[in-house]
Design an enzyme around this catalytic site. Sequence first.
Site, PDB file in Angstrom:
ATOM      1  N   GLY A  66     -15.566   7.002  -2.973  1.00  0.00           N
ATOM      2  CA  GLY A  66     -14.647   7.811  -2.653  1.00  0.00           C
ATOM      3  C   GLY A  66     -14.713   6.379  -0.768  1.00  0.00           C
ATOM      4  CB  ALA A  67     -15.551   3.264  -0.646  1.00  0.00           C
ATOM      5  CD  GLU A  98      -2.879  -0.233   0.146  1.00  0.00           C
ATOM      6  OE1 GLU A  98      -3.263   0.081  -0.985  1.00  0.00           O
ATOM      7  OE2 GLU A  98      -3.894  -0.779   0.389  1.00  0.00           O
ATOM      8  CG  HIS A  99       0.157   5.147   0.688  1.00  0.00           C
ATOM      9  ND1 HIS A  99      -0.632   6.018  -0.094  1.00  0.00           N
ATOM     10  CD2 HIS A  99      -0.815   4.825   0.795  1.00  0.00           C
ATOM     11  CE1 HIS A  99      -1.627   6.683   0.408  1.00  0.00           C
ATOM     12  NE2 HIS A  99      -1.792   5.656   0.707  1.00  0.00           N
ATOM     13  CG  ASP A 115      -6.180   2.374  -7.335  1.00  0.00           C
ATOM     14  OD1 ASP A 115      -5.406   1.877  -7.062  1.00  0.00           O
ATOM     15  OD2 ASP A 115      -6.931   3.442  -7.426  1.00  0.00           O
TER      16      ASP A 115
END
Length: 391
Positions: free
Chosen positions: A128-129, A34-35, A178
């Site tokens: 937005g989830a 993540e990130h 994504d």
Amino acid sequence: MDIQETVTREFTKKFGEEPAHMAHAPGRVNLLGEHVDYNDGLVMPAAINLATWIAFSPSGSDRSTLVAVDLHDESTFDMTGVKSKTADDGEPLSEWARYPAGMAWSLQEKGLSVPGMRAVFSSDVPRGASLSSSASVEMTFGKAWEKLGGWSLPPMELALAGQRAENKYVGMNCGIMDQFASACGEKDRLLLLDCRSLEYRTLPLPEDVAIVIADTSVRRTLVTSAYNQRRASCEEAVRLLQQKMPALKSLRDITVEEFNRLASLLPQETEMRARHVVVEIERTSRAIPMLEKGDVESFGQLMNECHASLRDLFGVSGPELDLMARLAQPIPGCYGARQTGGGFAGCTVNLVKKECTVDFSRILSSQYEKQTGLHPAVYICQASSGASIDY
Ligand code: GLA
């Protein structure tokens, strides 16, 4: 009524004829890494069985009329309007319309034909989830324009065009994860992407394990600027570390040991952000053989560690995400639980023994609801195939 039927019906109502085509593209969930995509790292997402669907026909000109069923809104623009981000009525393009318009812009910049369309779209990827509703919109429209433009791009190229739309048109400096997952998803498989080389392959998900997504039902504003700041911190860390490691191109190029030695070069906050990234890249590469061996217990531990690191070092968790992960981790059958995606609010991802998913979901929902008064949505999800043109 399912989404395909909804967009078909709404198309016929709006345009007085049946749509010529249909396309769809899924959202994604990320299990680990993540990130790190914008730091040349490794990511492990899966496309999910929630998607954006579009019913569409050529308009016969370069003017597009798009109906967003879920938002009860529509927008009309032509290619001149796309460039100036202006709708036909002279008003700035509404926020949602910037995703399809950005895709049109990005594809045209690549020299591809982007004919006007009449389109109706709808999605069950919650907005937005942290499940990449925007990427699924971009990839859906990418597929629609691919059909109408008569060209075809490899899925990774379509993903890169989507990322460019977000970076340069929408203003979100996201990485490639994504759009990649939405374009390249594979049924029942996790994806492993090296964000530096863009090489990818799939990884097995053990038969008796389910991916459960828990939506805190909380959304936050200003997420884009917070995200862009995190990315800027990582870039700052690279610049400072280059004093001692001139060949360093990104945080992918430094081991945890080397980082520990040089950490004092960085201001405290930058050091924390960069440490998350360096350790997370290492964590993700350690996770690969675990999944290959079907060692879900160890993999789940890494998911829990990832959550703690996003919370304590990278600073992208939030009270509801923390609560959701904390409540999930001790529930019987749960191997690991953590926030997924960009963060601040939205969803957690949980790896759960298949036979325990129903009880797990019930216990998690009721405990979360008791403590917050909020009703969470819980999805037992399937890894799915990527964006495609249905007809
Ligand atoms: C968002 C971005 C991705 C990725 C994740 C965090 O979803 O769009 O590129 O950086 O956050 O891993």
